[in-house]
Design a protein around this motif. Structure first.
Motif, PDB file in Angstrom:
ATOM      1  N   SER A   5       4.464  -1.311   3.087  1.00 44.82           N
ATOM      2  CA  SER A   5       4.057  -0.189   2.238  1.00 44.82           C
ATOM      3  C   SER A   5       5.126   0.049   1.167  1.00 44.82           C
ATOM      4  O   SER A   5       6.237  -0.492   1.243  1.00 44.82           O
ATOM      5  CB  SER A   5       3.908   1.075   3.089  1.00 44.82           C
TER       6      SER A   5
ATOM      7  N   LYS B 272      -7.215  -0.836   8.696  1.00 48.41           N
ATOM      8  CA  LYS B 272      -6.071   0.046   8.403  1.00 48.41           C
ATOM      9  C   LYS B 272      -4.952  -0.214   9.409  1.00 48.41           C
ATOM     10  O   LYS B 272      -3.779  -0.289   9.053  1.00 48.41           O
ATOM     11  CB  LYS B 272      -6.489   1.518   8.522  1.00 48.41           C
TER      12      LYS B 272
ATOM     13  N   TYR C 142     -11.425   1.942   4.075  1.00 48.82           N
ATOM     14  CA  TYR C 142     -11.252   0.778   4.946  1.00 48.82           C
ATOM     15  C   TYR C 142     -11.600   1.138   6.381  1.00 48.82           C
ATOM     16  O   TYR C 142     -11.280   2.235   6.846  1.00 48.82           O
ATOM     17  CB  TYR C 142      -9.789   0.304   4.906  1.00 48.82           C
TER      18      TYR C 142
ATOM     19  N   SER D 173      -2.191  -3.730  -3.126  1.00 44.94           N
ATOM     20  CA  SER D 173      -3.610  -3.571  -2.836  1.00 44.94           C
ATOM     21  C   SER D 173      -4.250  -2.847  -4.015  1.00 44.94           C
ATOM     22  O   SER D 173      -3.713  -1.845  -4.506  1.00 44.94           O
ATOM     23  CB  SER D 173      -3.774  -2.745  -1.555  1.00 44.94           C
TER      24      SER D 173
ATOM     25  N   HIS E 108       0.828  -1.211   0.000  1.00 46.73           N
ATOM     26  CA  HIS E 108       0.000   0.000   0.000  1.00 46.73           C
ATOM     27  C   HIS E 108       0.859   1.256   0.000  1.00 46.73           C
ATOM     28  O   HIS E 108       2.042   1.221   0.332  1.00 46.73           O
ATOM     29  CB  HIS E 108      -0.909   0.017   1.236  1.00 46.73           C
TER      30      HIS E 108
ATOM     31  N   LEU F  21      -3.799   4.627   1.905  1.00 49.08           N
ATOM     32  CA  LEU F  21      -4.406   3.794   2.954  1.00 49.08           C
ATOM     33  C   LEU F  21      -5.077   4.672   4.007  1.00 49.08           C
ATOM     34  O   LEU F  21      -6.221   4.413   4.402  1.00 49.08           O
ATOM     35  CB  LEU F  21      -3.351   2.891   3.603  1.00 49.08           C
TER      36      LEU F  21
ATOM     37  N   THR G  69      -6.994  -1.292  -3.800  1.00 44.60           N
ATOM     38  CA  THR G  69      -7.662  -0.110  -3.240  1.00 44.60           C
ATOM     39  C   THR G  69      -6.663   0.929  -2.749  1.00 44.60           C
ATOM     40  O   THR G  69      -6.861   2.125  -2.945  1.00 44.60           O
ATOM     41  CB  THR G  69      -8.540  -0.528  -2.030  1.00 44.60           C
ATOM     42  N   ASN G  70      -5.605   0.446  -2.090  1.00 39.46           N
ATOM     43  CA  ASN G  70      -4.719   1.362  -1.364  1.00 39.46           C
ATOM     44  C   ASN G  70      -3.358   1.562  -2.023  1.00 39.46           C
ATOM     45  O   ASN G  70      -2.413   2.015  -1.368  1.00 39.46           O
ATOM     46  CB  ASN G  70      -4.525   0.850   0.064  1.00 39.46           C
TER      47      ASN G  70
ATOM     48  N   SER H   8      -8.325   5.906   2.669  1.00 40.06           N
ATOM     49  CA  SER H   8      -9.252   4.945   2.058  1.00 40.06           C
ATOM     50  C   SER H   8     -10.468   4.717   2.941  1.00 40.06           C
ATOM     51  O   SER H   8     -10.497   5.103   4.102  1.00 40.06           O
ATOM     52  CB  SER H   8      -8.547   3.614   1.784  1.00 40.06           C
TER      53      SER H   8
END
Ligand SMILES: [Zn+2]
Ligand SMILES: [Zn+2]
Length: 259
Positions: free
Chosen positions: A194, A183, A178, A219, A168, A173, A221-222, A176
């Motif tokens: 990361s 997280k 989440y 990820s 991420h 993150l 998403t992140n 996001s």
């Protein structure tokens, strides 16, 4: 020696490492986080018959790494290697599957490939990551680790190629959708690396032989491929070192570990 990925990320991981010497050739699968059909389909995409897989080597019990291990192993009569902790944590039906136990620092061989497991900090029972060698070249694999440790950096000394988690981007993150607990889990010392941590590991790493780095376990998403690539780019010392990014759907095609 060469390596390829069937897919990489929180929805499933499997990496192939293949080596040939004279008349023999060995292909090992590192993790099998896809179901039977997906594993066979993805192997086919890389031109590998299931029967050509000599062993499945498992990093830890999380679904995205171990979810498909025993079914695939049973179906095709493939032996499995994992830590005792991973074995104990996996509640699945293991009937009819040959399981070998391995541990940190104790190398073992499957055909033409030597594997050296090393411990990483991750929220699993006894997680291991691996270096693979055909005696001439060394591939290091490091995903699913919460932070950089001296032990990891030591294990990865002299790698010719490296698959490195870029899970991420910290800012993505933080912003996001989440839930906070998730997280926290990802960011924790037993979570995931990361981009920034991947860069830090690269910076501390012996890169004297390093020719290829692949960012993995991103990820969707992140993180973004361009952000992971930028971090790896910043971390390499030799501009000739090639950079690639693994994705969930396609993984990546065969990469030769060469001079
Ligand atoms: Zn994972
Ligand atoms: Zn994990």
């Amino acid at each position: 020696m060469k390596f390829a990925s069937l897919g990489s990320g929180s929805a499933g991981n499997a990496l192939l490492v293949s080596a040939a010497s004279g008349t023999t050739s060995t292909t090992i699968m590192l993790d099998c986080g896809f179901n039977l059909r997906q594993t066979e389909l993805r192997l086919g995409r890389l031109g590998v018959q299931p029967k050509a897989v000599s062993a499945i080597v498992v990093t830890h019990e999380h679904q995205d790494h171990a979810g498909g291990v025993f079914r695939f192993a049973r179906r095709h009569g493939i032996p499995v290697w994992m830590s005792l902790g991973t074995y104990q944590a996996l509640a699945e039906d293991r009937n009819g599957v040959e399981v070998n136990i391995c541990r940190d620092g104790h190398a073992f061989s499957v055909g033409d490939i030597a594997l050296t497991p090393y411990t990483v900090p991750h929220d699993a029972r006894e997680p291991l990551q691996y270096c693979a060698s055909d005696g001439r070249r060394k591939l290091g694999v490091l995903t699913d680790a919460g932070q950089s440790t001296a032990h990891m950096v030591e294990a990865l000394v002299g790698c010719d190629a490296l698959v490195l988690e870029c899970n991420h981007d910290r800012t993505l993150l933080d912003h996001s959708a989440y839930p906070a607990f998730l997280k926290q889990r990802i960011k924790s010392a037993l979570g995931h690396l990361s981009n920034q941590e991947a860069l830090e590991i690269l910076t501390n790493l012996d890169q004297s032989r390093l020719k290829k780095v692949i960012g993995a376990h991103l990820s969707t998403t992140n993180n973004r491929p361009d952000l992971a690539r930028k971090a790896l780019q910043e971390g390499i010392r030799n501009p000739a070192t090639g950079i690639g990014i693994a994705c969930q759907q396609e993984g990546f095609g065969w990469v030769a570990v060469s001079d």
